[in-house]
Write a protein that holds these residues in place. Structure first.
Motif, PDB file in Angstrom:
ATOM      1  N   ILE A 181      -6.569  -1.042   6.696  1.00 44.74           N
ATOM      2  CA  ILE A 181      -5.747  -2.049   6.028  1.00 44.74           C
ATOM      3  C   ILE A 181      -5.785  -3.302   6.905  1.00 44.74           C
ATOM      4  O   ILE A 181      -5.566  -3.211   8.120  1.00 44.74           O
ATOM      5  N   LYS A 233      -4.455  -6.678   2.516  1.00 44.97           N
ATOM      6  CA  LYS A 233      -3.049  -6.791   2.118  1.00 44.97           C
ATOM      7  C   LYS A 233      -2.619  -8.227   1.839  1.00 44.97           C
ATOM      8  O   LYS A 233      -1.969  -8.503   0.840  1.00 44.97           O
ATOM      9  N   TRP A 274       0.800  -1.228   0.000  1.00 44.42           N
ATOM     10  CA  TRP A 274       0.000   0.000   0.000  1.00 44.42           C
ATOM     11  C   TRP A 274       0.828   1.271   0.000  1.00 44.42           C
ATOM     12  O   TRP A 274       0.334   2.347   0.318  1.00 44.42           O
ATOM     13  N   GLN A 284       2.613   8.641   4.852  1.00 44.15           N
ATOM     14  CA  GLN A 284       1.777   7.818   5.728  1.00 44.15           C
ATOM     15  C   GLN A 284       2.587   7.504   6.990  1.00 44.15           C
ATOM     16  O   GLN A 284       3.621   6.843   6.917  1.00 44.15           O
ATOM     17  N   SER A 316      -1.881   1.169  14.621  1.00 43.69           N
ATOM     18  CA  SER A 316      -2.049  -0.281  14.468  1.00 43.69           C
ATOM     19  C   SER A 316      -2.968  -0.799  15.563  1.00 43.69           C
ATOM     20  O   SER A 316      -2.817  -0.436  16.723  1.00 43.69           O
ATOM     21  N   SER A 330      -4.131   0.264  10.684  1.00 47.06           N
ATOM     22  CA  SER A 330      -3.471  -0.931  10.195  1.00 47.06           C
ATOM     23  C   SER A 330      -3.891  -2.063  11.116  1.00 47.06           C
ATOM     24  O   SER A 330      -3.461  -2.116  12.276  1.00 47.06           O
ATOM     25  N   GLU A 361      -3.176  -5.175  11.406  1.00 39.34           N
ATOM     26  CA  GLU A 361      -2.194  -6.142  10.944  1.00 39.34           C
ATOM     27  C   GLU A 361      -0.989  -6.208  11.885  1.00 39.34           C
ATOM     28  O   GLU A 361      -0.506  -5.140  12.276  1.00 39.34           O
ATOM     29  N   LEU A 421       2.596   5.686  10.633  1.00 42.29           N
ATOM     30  CA  LEU A 421       1.884   4.647  11.383  1.00 42.29           C
ATOM     31  C   LEU A 421       2.557   4.494  12.749  1.00 42.29           C
ATOM     32  O   LEU A 421       3.779   4.380  12.819  1.00 42.29           O
TER      33      LEU A 421
END
Ligand code: SF4
Length: 273
Positions: A201, A235, A13, A130, A157, A181, A183, A132
């Motif tokens: 995501i 993803k 991404w 971006q 996250s 996120s 993930e 995170l």
């Protein structure tokens, strides 16, 4: 030798990674198999070998200071001064993942350094950045002292329900795009509150010791995003061999991005499929 602190990314991404900070400390279950730690261990070996040969390790020498002799984070962070102005040198506009090898809002990164990183992003609106973090409470604490130009997207996250509280901190930040996120997804998040979120995501863990992700958790999140008109990006399924498990969900690829990626303005989010 390549420059491993700012390079073309294989992350699905984004286009490029940019690492003005390296090194980190683990904070929650999602950190267990930290990819950055594994990569930093390899890069510290690269640096060591270069220095043994009497050559220059380039920017990889920063990794020697953040990895211990067991190949783990040693708890220190390294500020990569010479990387801060990289965005001024990139010619073509790009999507940049900030700090794939650390957390910009780590407790030991001083505010004035974060402000320098922001200045570099503010001055380069041709690129989209971006950020995170797993420390959105610190990002929220500093937020009023940072300039949130529309080219800066801020994410946190959330790997399981224990860290859902991070979303409330993210919401306090007045970024043009706020994203999650999810993930490595380690547990169900069926009733996730997505208010004020523009993009999610989802991905399973990959590599040695990968923890499994139940497809039901993924479908619940996809449907929740769809019902709330939030861009959804799937993803990967992950697993020990992520190439074989792929990234299709119910026969489709989910590559949605927030609308503003296309240069539109306004608070609402529509989808780019
Ligand atoms: S916050 Fe990110 S970079 Fe830091 S230890 Fe956890 S997974 Fe790794």
């Amino acid at each position: 030798m390549g420059d491993f602190l700012s390079q073309t990314s294989t992350i699905e991404w984004t286009d490029t990674t940019w690492n003005p900070v390296v090194g980190c400390t683990k904070v929650s279950a999602g950190c267990k198999h930290c990819y950055a730690e594994r990569m930093a261990k390899r890069l510290s070996h690269v640096a060591e070998a270069a220095e043994k040969r009497g050559g220059s390790a380039g920017r990889t020498h920063h990794y020697l200071k953040v990895i211990n002799n067991r190949g783990r984070w040693n708890g220190k962070v390294g500020l990569v001064d010479e990387a801060v102005e990289d965005p001024y040198r990139w010619k073509s506009p790009r999507m940049v993942f900030v700090n794939s090898m650390s957390d910009l809002f780590h407790e030991d990164v001083p505010l004035d350094f974060i402000q320098r990183v922001f200045r570099s992003m503010n001055d380069n609106p041709q690129h989209t950045f971006q950020i995170l973090t797993k420390r959105p409470h610190l990002a929220a604490q500093f937020a009023s002292q940072l300039n949130w130009t529309p080219n800066i997207w801020m994410g946190t996250s959330v790997e399981n329900a224990l860290v859902r509280h991070r979303i409330a901190d993210l919401r306090k930040i007045n970024a043009h795009i706020r994203f999650l996120s999810l993930e490595p997804l380690l547990g169900p998040l069926p009733r996730l509150n997505l208010r004020g979120i523009h993009w999610a995501i989802v991905g399973g863990e990959s590599g040695p010791g990968a923890r499994p992700m139940d497809p039901t958790w993924v479908r619940q999140l996809r449907d929740r995003c769809r019902n709330n008109n939030i861009a959804f990006f799937f993803k990967q399924w992950g697993g020990v061999n992520k190439k074989s498990t792929g990234r299709e969900l119910d026969g489709e690829l989910w590559d949605q991005m927030p609308f503003s990626f296309l240069g539109e303005s306004g608070g609402t989010t529509t989808l780019r499929a």
